[in-house]
Design an enzyme around this catalytic site. Structure first.
Site, mmCIF file in Angstrom:
data_model
loop_
_atom_site.group_PDB
_atom_site.id
_atom_site.type_symbol
_atom_site.label_atom_id
_atom_site.label_comp_id
_atom_site.label_asym_id
_atom_site.label_seq_id
_atom_site.Cartn_x
_atom_site.Cartn_y
_atom_site.Cartn_z
ATOM 1 N N LYS A 25 0.846 -1.197 0.000
ATOM 2 C CA LYS A 25 0.000 0.000 0.000
ATOM 3 C C LYS A 25 0.880 1.244 0.000
ATOM 4 C CE LYS A 25 -1.827 2.616 3.233
ATOM 5 N NZ LYS A 25 -1.910 3.948 2.566
ATOM 6 N N GLU A 32 9.485 0.660 11.058
ATOM 7 C CA GLU A 32 10.486 1.732 10.975
ATOM 8 C C GLU A 32 9.705 3.019 11.077
ATOM 9 O OE1 GLU A 32 12.334 4.678 10.314
ATOM 10 O OE2 GLU A 32 12.401 4.214 8.172
ATOM 11 N N CYS A 47 12.898 10.972 8.515
ATOM 12 C CA CYS A 47 12.846 10.490 9.897
ATOM 13 C C CYS A 47 14.214 10.481 10.571
ATOM 14 C CB CYS A 47 12.202 9.104 9.953
ATOM 15 S SG CYS A 47 12.956 7.886 8.866
ATOM 16 N N GLU A 66 8.576 15.170 16.897
ATOM 17 C CA GLU A 66 9.050 15.196 15.517
ATOM 18 C C GLU A 66 8.265 16.244 14.727
ATOM 19 O OE1 GLU A 66 10.309 11.821 12.299
ATOM 20 O OE2 GLU A 66 8.374 11.561 13.261
#
Length: 500
Positions: free
Chosen positions: A196, A270, A304, A402
């Site tokens: 996906k 991850e 990231c 973040e």
């Protein structure tokens, strides 16, 4: 929010259209070796983030389509797992060659759909080619415990097997590259796949299948576009999927792990990061600032592992900020169509643009100061000025969470113990870096930082031969390297009694 307190100019004059309509891939799901017509009629409208204009409509996949794709992958699995590593390797090498032949259109599609500067998009395509070539070699080089009599008259053999059908969920920040980080090792290890892509950025994944789909047996690699709450949730809970692999936010990882728990399937996560960059008083400050120019702002900070949280010794903090601002002020911001020298593009979507601006607004309300940038750029598109925030309070939202945009925060520390403690205080553990000229410190401090990758005197330098993945809130599992192939396989012990 008002315009950023900077003289930033956003280059918006497109030299030419990045992508012609004829170069778009089929805007359909790919199941059992063919693009399938949509039956539900529900679509997602893709948007060019540099202009805010609509690109095309892509179908929103359904649970039934996920089930069809899993059925196709399940049917294809026995034959795919049965071919030799050499045969799989040769197919992966052909895929790499085909991608390389179509590198230009893939890079332009990535720039168009995700707002990537051409330098970033080209690097993504090159990395995609290389991970397929690496995995083509790695799948022929598994090593296991040697066969032997560990019990008298019983010979043990350890087999390495694929896990089965793997579901993969890919993020919007690196649609092609993060897709390849999943696809290549999953196929190399002998698994079949249902993937996906992120609903905002599926174009390069669909183009990849248009380019290489004929090289693989039907059903080995399937794609269902759509939203996480439908397609992603079904992949997570589907009883015939053996493992689900995700690159995404912490929230996405938690949802997938919860969905996978009922069937006890393996999960490869991850997730996000808040990488500390620890700059000691003996560091080469100009070199550190230059390293952060790339590591903090690559892909507009939508990375990231980006070096987003500077912890600098108080004795050199003022000088380092001056050097960093000098570096950041030279970044070229603009529409990727405006020239190959553009270094900072727009954020991927209006929603994410507003999320990042909200972070900046709250940080400055909490007492942080924008040494450069600090807000939106004027005009069309989802552009945020490259920003350096100083005076960020320890433990504040800007320090801990973040932001995922072109924003680097700066905090200070007074000694080594404080630096290590503060580096480890965030809930993430994906990446970090240490800048120092002290040889002993360069060996000891990385061992005390709780992150899956720690660089010394650099940041965000990757290679397909070494593992990538995190600890704590950044998830578990490893991408890249032989460790990725191990994650997508299982071991089996066969013991033979040959006593007489």
């Amino acid at each position: 929010m008002t315009a950023a307190p900077t003289n930033i100019k956003v280059r918006r004059e497109a030299r030419a259209a990045l992508v012609e309509t004829s170069e778009l891939p089929p805007l359909k799901n790919y199941i059992d070796g063919a693009f399938r017509d949509e039956v539900s009629g529900n679509v997602t409208t893709l948007v060019n983030p540099a202009t805010g204009e609509a690109i095309a409509d892509v179908p929103r996949g359904t649970v039934d389509q996920v089930d069809q794709a899993v059925d196709a992958a399940s049917a294809a699995f026995p034959a795919w797992r049965g071919i030799t590593p050499k045969e799989r390797s040769e197919l992966l090498l052909k895929i790499a060659d085909r991608i390389e032949e179509h590198a230009d259109v893939l890079a332009r599609l990535e720039a168009f759909n995700a707002g990537k500067p051409r330098e970033v998009a080209d690097d993504d395509v090159a990395g995609t080619v290389d991970i397929f070539r690496f995995c083509a070699g790695a799948c022929r080089a598994f090593t296991e415990l040697g066969s032997a009599q560990y019990v008298k008259d019983h010979t043990s053999i350890v087999l390495r097997e694929p896990v089965g059908v793997v579901g993969a969920i890919v993020p919007w920040n690196y649609p092609l590259l993060m897709g390849a980080w999943k696809i290549a090792p999953i196929l190399a290890a002998g698994n079949t796949l249902v993937l996906k892509p992120a609903e905002q950025t599926p174009l390069t994944t669909l183009k990849l299948l248009e380019i290489v789909g004929d090289l693989l047996p039907d059903g080995v690699f399937n794609v269902v576009t759509g939203q996480g709450r439908e397609v992603g949730a079904r992949l997570s809970e589907h009883p015939d999927i053996a493992l689900v692999a995700v690159t995404g936010s912490v929230g996405s990882g938690q949802a997938v792990a919860a969905g996978a728990s009922e069937s006890l399937k393996r999960v490869h996560l991850e997730l996000g990061g808040k990488a500390p960059v620890v700059i000691f008083e003996d560091a080469d400050l100009p070199q550190a600032a230059e390293a952060l120019r790339a590591a903090g702002y690559w892909n507009s900070g939508q990375e990231c592992g980006a070096g987003t949280r500077v912890l600098v010794h108080e004795s050199v903090a003022e000088r380092f900020v001056e050097l960093l601002v000098e570096q950041v002020s030279s970044l070229v911001v603009g529409d990727p169509a405006a020239g190959d020298d553009v270094e900072i593009g727009p954020l991927v979507s209006k929603d994410h643009y507003e999320r990042v601006l909200g972070f900046l607004e709250r940080a400055q309300a909490d007492g942080a100061t924008a040494a450069i940038g600090g807000g939106a750029a004027e005009g069309a598109g989802f552009f945020v000025a490259p920003t350096v925030l100083t005076g960020v309070a320890p433990g504040s939202e800007a320090s801990q969470e973040e932001i995922f945009g072109p924003v680097v925060t700066v905090e200070t520390f007074s000694d080594e113990e404080e630096a290590i403690r503060r580096a480890n205080e965030v809930p993430y553990g994906l990446a970090a870096s240490v800048f120092t000229r002290d040889a002993a410190r360069s060996l000891e401090v990385p061992q005390r930082i709780d992150a899956g990758t720690v660089w010394v005197n650099s940041h965000l330098v990757l290679a397909n031969e070494v593992p990538w993945g995190g600890f704590k809130g950044s998830g578990y599992g490893r991408d890249l390297s032989i460790y990725a192939l191990q994650d997508y396989s299982r071991t089996k012990h066969v013991q033979i009694n040959h006593g007489r």
